[in-house]
Design an enzyme around this catalytic site. Structure first.
Site, PDB file in Angstrom:
ATOM      1  N   CYS A  50       2.276   6.763   4.943  1.00  0.00           N
ATOM      2  CA  CYS A  50       0.542   5.631   5.596  1.00  0.00           C
ATOM      3  C   CYS A  50       0.560   5.023   4.913  1.00  0.00           C
ATOM      4  O   CYS A  50       0.568   3.390   4.842  1.00  0.00           O
ATOM      5  CB  CYS A  50      -0.761   7.056   5.785  1.00  0.00           C
ATOM      6  SG  CYS A  50      -0.375   7.913   6.373  1.00  0.00           S
ATOM      7  N   CYS A  81      -2.284  10.222   1.439  1.00  0.00           N
ATOM      8  CA  CYS A  81      -0.491  10.417   2.670  1.00  0.00           C
ATOM      9  C   CYS A  81      -0.145   9.015   2.627  1.00  0.00           C
ATOM     10  O   CYS A  81       0.060   8.001   2.433  1.00  0.00           O
ATOM     11  CB  CYS A  81      -0.691  10.234   3.966  1.00  0.00           C
ATOM     12  SG  CYS A  81       0.398   9.816   5.375  1.00  0.00           S
TER      13      CYS A  81
END
Length: 104
Positions: free
Chosen positions: A32, A29
């Site tokens: 993230c 991600c």
């Protein structure tokens, strides 16, 4: 200080700490990875709040403690209960979530 969970024990961590903020993320991600250093920086600004990073793919029991259906998801817990959560890549939104449980 931001601590990364090494095992699927977030439930115990929340039970042991009055105020907890969690970033749910995953290695693939991009958002993230962008938010993790921001979370780490913010963690130094709040006394009495514990900050944790949880790999949402590895630790499915920990993931169940919040409604994680998008990454990154940030969740704030107070006295063992989920107070609020947000799915964001904006530092301002993360700060607002932390402020909901912080005494600062």
């Amino acid at each position: 200080m931001l601590q990364e969970l090494e095992q699927d024990n977030l439930k115990e961590v929340i039970a042991e700490n009055d105020k907890v903020v969690v970033q749910y993320g995953a290695s693939w991600c991009g958002s993230c990875r962008i938010m993790k250093p921001k979370m780490k920086r913010l963690s130094g600004n709040y006394e009495g709040v514990k900050f944790f990073y949880v790999d949402a793919e590895k630790f499915t029991e920990s993931r169940k403690l919040a409604e994680v259906n998008n990454l990154p998801t940030f969740a704030a817990f107070k006295n063992g209960e989920l107070v609020n959560q947000t799915q964001t890549s904006k530092e301002e939104s993360l700060k607002a979530l932390i402020d909901e449980i912080a005494d600062n």
